[in-house]
Design an enzyme around this catalytic site. Sequence first.
Site, PDB file in Angstrom:
ATOM      1  N   MET A  66      84.165 -34.136 -62.131  1.00  0.00           N
ATOM      2  CA  MET A  66      84.093 -34.655 -63.497  1.00  0.00           C
ATOM      3  C   MET A  66      84.297 -36.168 -63.573  1.00  0.00           C
ATOM      4  SD  MET A  66      83.308 -32.013 -64.965  1.00  0.00           S
ATOM      5  CE  MET A  66      83.283 -30.333 -64.387  1.00  0.00           C
ATOM      6  N   HIS A  68      83.294 -40.014 -63.505  1.00  0.00           N
ATOM      7  CA  HIS A  68      82.120 -40.834 -63.795  1.00  0.00           C
ATOM      8  C   HIS A  68      81.793 -41.754 -62.615  1.00  0.00           C
ATOM      9  CE1 HIS A  68      83.410 -39.794 -67.894  1.00  0.00           C
ATOM     10  NE2 HIS A  68      82.137 -39.943 -68.212  1.00  0.00           N
ATOM     11  N   GLU A 103      89.486 -43.539 -58.117  1.00  0.00           N
ATOM     12  CA  GLU A 103      88.925 -44.250 -56.971  1.00  0.00           C
ATOM     13  C   GLU A 103      90.044 -44.818 -56.096  1.00  0.00           C
ATOM     14  OE1 GLU A 103      85.749 -43.688 -59.855  1.00  0.00           O
ATOM     15  OE2 GLU A 103      87.817 -44.337 -60.078  1.00  0.00           O
ATOM     16  N   ASP A 117      93.777 -38.720 -38.405  1.00  0.00           N
ATOM     17  CA  ASP A 117      92.727 -38.323 -37.467  1.00  0.00           C
ATOM     18  C   ASP A 117      92.732 -39.196 -36.214  1.00  0.00           C
ATOM     19  OD1 ASP A 117      90.245 -36.979 -36.586  1.00  0.00           O
ATOM     20  OD2 ASP A 117      89.367 -38.957 -36.981  1.00  0.00           O
TER      21      ASP A 117
END
Length: 149
Positions: A66, A68, A103, A117
């Site tokens: 959801m 943008h 973000e 990792d």
Amino acid sequence: MTEARMVDISEKQPVLRIAVAEGYIKLKKETINKIKRGEIEKGDVITVAKVAGIMAAKKTPEILPMCHPIPLESVNVDVELEEDKVRVKTEVKAHYKTGVEMEALTATSVALLTIWDMVKKYEKNEEGQYTTTQIDGIKVVNKLKISSS
């Protein structure tokens, strides 16, 4: 129950949006020292984590259904080595109709996962388990909306 939908922001005016998120990964002190000495087999942990975070910020709407798509203007991922952890702090900026905290959170999270990792080989115990490695404290530490008027 409300249907899933993207929120309508068409009536909102673009303003400068800034969000800062941070988090950390707890690592063995020897792993931190290996990072400092450039002895990680997969390469430069700090540089790769920064690039991964920037890429993740740009891909956020592909990950969060959801969210943008926002034309990001700046993504700065800072990686700081501490005694027993690595702290990641991300600042994201955009002139848009909705905030950029997702973000910033996504960039921080992916940078931390990238660190894990890259160092996992050094973090496992004899049984192949991660007994001390932990990502924690991911949060928005600052969010600003700056109107030009």
